[in-house]
Design an enzyme around this catalytic site. Structure first.
Site, PDB file in Angstrom:
ATOM      1  N   ASN A 230      23.340  30.189 -42.031  1.00  0.00           N
ATOM      2  CA  ASN A 230      23.133  31.181 -40.981  1.00  0.00           C
ATOM      3  C   ASN A 230      24.505  31.583 -40.447  1.00  0.00           C
ATOM      4  OD1 ASN A 230      22.519  32.645 -38.709  1.00  0.00           O
ATOM      5  ND2 ASN A 230      21.539  30.956 -37.598  1.00  0.00           N
ATOM      6  N   TRP A 231      24.923  32.773 -40.800  1.00  0.00           N
ATOM      7  CA  TRP A 231      26.267  33.222 -40.406  1.00  0.00           C
ATOM      8  C   TRP A 231      26.324  33.669 -38.945  1.00  0.00           C
ATOM      9  CZ3 TRP A 231      27.982  36.717 -45.195  1.00  0.00           C
ATOM     10  CH2 TRP A 231      28.005  35.906 -46.339  1.00  0.00           C
ATOM     11  N   LYS A 232      25.179  33.752 -38.307  1.00  0.00           N
ATOM     12  CA  LYS A 232      25.104  34.197 -36.905  1.00  0.00           C
ATOM     13  C   LYS A 232      25.860  35.520 -36.732  1.00  0.00           C
ATOM     14  CE  LYS A 232      24.237  29.480 -35.560  1.00  0.00           C
ATOM     15  NZ  LYS A 232      24.304  28.427 -34.575  1.00  0.00           N
TER      16      LYS A 232
ATOM     17  N   HIS B 252      14.983  31.467 -33.873  1.00  0.00           N
ATOM     18  CA  HIS B 252      16.191  30.650 -33.682  1.00  0.00           C
ATOM     19  C   HIS B 252      16.390  30.410 -32.188  1.00  0.00           C
ATOM     20  CE1 HIS B 252      20.303  29.233 -33.648  1.00  0.00           C
ATOM     21  NE2 HIS B 252      20.153  28.961 -34.929  1.00  0.00           N
TER      22      HIS B 252
ATOM     23  N   GLU C 149      18.905  30.370 -30.335  1.00  0.00           N
ATOM     24  CA  GLU C 149      19.800  31.304 -29.632  1.00  0.00           C
ATOM     25  C   GLU C 149      19.032  32.553 -29.209  1.00  0.00           C
ATOM     26  OE1 GLU C 149      22.761  31.363 -32.691  1.00  0.00           O
ATOM     27  OE2 GLU C 149      23.376  29.339 -32.143  1.00  0.00           O
TER      28      GLU C 149
ATOM     29  N   GLU D 174      15.798  22.381 -35.565  1.00  0.00           N
ATOM     30  CA  GLU D 174      17.178  22.445 -35.073  1.00  0.00           C
ATOM     31  C   GLU D 174      17.207  22.013 -33.605  1.00  0.00           C
ATOM     32  OE1 GLU D 174      19.612  25.431 -37.539  1.00  0.00           O
ATOM     33  OE2 GLU D 174      18.576  26.604 -36.018  1.00  0.00           O
TER      34      GLU D 174
ATOM     35  N   GLY E 231      26.076  23.687 -33.011  1.00  0.00           N
ATOM     36  CA  GLY E 231      27.425  24.126 -32.678  1.00  0.00           C
ATOM     37  C   GLY E 231      28.173  23.175 -31.764  1.00  0.00           C
TER      38      GLY E 231
ATOM     39  N   SER F  98      24.894  21.103 -36.661  1.00  0.00           N
ATOM     40  CA  SER F  98      26.171  20.442 -36.999  1.00  0.00           C
ATOM     41  C   SER F  98      26.143  19.714 -38.350  1.00  0.00           C
ATOM     42  CB  SER F  98      26.602  19.486 -35.875  1.00  0.00           C
ATOM     43  OG  SER F  98      26.812  20.212 -34.672  1.00  0.00           O
TER      44      SER F  98
ATOM     45  N   GLY G  81      25.006  26.328 -39.814  1.00  0.00           N
ATOM     46  CA  GLY G  81      25.665  27.371 -39.037  1.00  0.00           C
ATOM     47  C   GLY G  81      27.148  27.430 -39.378  1.00  0.00           C
ATOM     48  N   GLY G  82      27.967  26.888 -38.494  1.00  0.00           N
ATOM     49  CA  GLY G  82      29.429  26.976 -38.613  1.00  0.00           C
ATOM     50  C   GLY G  82      29.970  26.659 -40.004  1.00  0.00           C
TER      51      GLY G  82
END
Ligand code: 13P
Length: 251
Positions: A9-11, A95, A97, A167, A173, A212, A233-234
């Site tokens: 997920n590149w957000k 998600h 967020e 998640e 993150g 993470s 993610g990251g």
């Protein structure tokens, strides 16, 4: 047997130039044949990614899609049918967020889930508790309620063609990863919740862990019996790191 899956997920990250670089990095990875690999770029870059990854066995998904399946007057949204037309196969729904920052409610997520499936787009439905909820001992209650909102309206069979991503919000993150056992406990509960209604759906639905995940902790997480891969993610913004996570899922 459930096929493992690793999804990035590149957000809200990337420029045309950095996306081109990431595409090149991903193209150079040796990816395991037994793992489904997918990336979720910002919608602006979906076409660039699909064209850039042509011929590679990496699926592309969207991070969001509209409550209505077909194109129409809905400013700022992208219809599931448009995503399918662009070559997307998957879409993230719910998600944390979007739930937290944009206030997306269960009622909206049900519409998005149904609209996506109506177009043949496979939802990756995200669930997870906040730190406060975990500390209050409410993790399974919260996750159970999030799942039930879909099952209650769309039926258990909705998950016959969907993926679930657990998640924990406190692990996203933050560098704090759920321990493999903490993650396994929730995944097991999710599978039992599905099994209570349909054993076959429970057996076949893939449950991804997100929060993470990196190359250094992926193998241990993916080694748990009810963890079928990860939503990254990251670490998915680094092609070598993401490739290593994919390979960890293949072992
Ligand atoms: P991080 O891997 O950066 O913690 O993000 C997880 C996530 O939210 C994936 O959807």
């Amino acid at each position: 047997m459930r096929r493992p899956m690793v999804a990035g997920n590149w957000k809200m990250h990337g420029t045309r130039a950095s996306v081109a670089e990431l595409i090149k990095g991903l193209s150079d990875q040796a990816l395991p044949s037994g793992v489904d690999v997918a990336v979720f770029p910002p919608s602006l870059f979906i076409t660039q990614v699909i064209e850039g990854l042509e011929g590679k066995s990496i699926a592309t998904g969207a991070q969001n899609s509209a409550v209505e399946p077909q194109q129409g007057a809905l400013t700022g949204e992208v219809a599931p049918s448009q995503l399918v037309d662009a070559g997307c196969e998957l879409v993230l729904i719910g998600h944390s967020e979007r739930r937290q920052i944009l206030g997306e409610q269960d009622s909206t997520l049900i519409l998005k889930f149904a609209a996506a499936q109506a177009c043949g787009l496979k939802p990756v439905f995200c669930v997870g508790e906040t730190l406060e909820e975990r500390e209050a001992g409410k993790t399974l209650e919260v996750v159970g309620r999030q799942l039930d909102s879909i099952i209650g309206q769309l039926g258990i069979k909705a998950f016959a063609d969907a993926i679930i991503a657990y998640e924990p919000v406190w692990a996203i993150g933050t560098g704090l990863t759920a321990t493999p056992q903490q993650a396994q406990d929730v995944h097991k509960a999710i599978r039992e919740q599905l099994a209570a209604q349909d054993a076959e759906v429970a057996q076949n639905t893939r449950l991804l862990y997100g929060g993470s995940v990196k190359a250094a902790n992926a193998a241990e997480l993916f080694g748990m019996p009810d963890i079928d891969g990860g939503l990254i993610g990251g670490a998915s913004l680094n092609a070598d790191e993401f490739g290593a996570i994919c390979r960890a899922a293949g072992n």
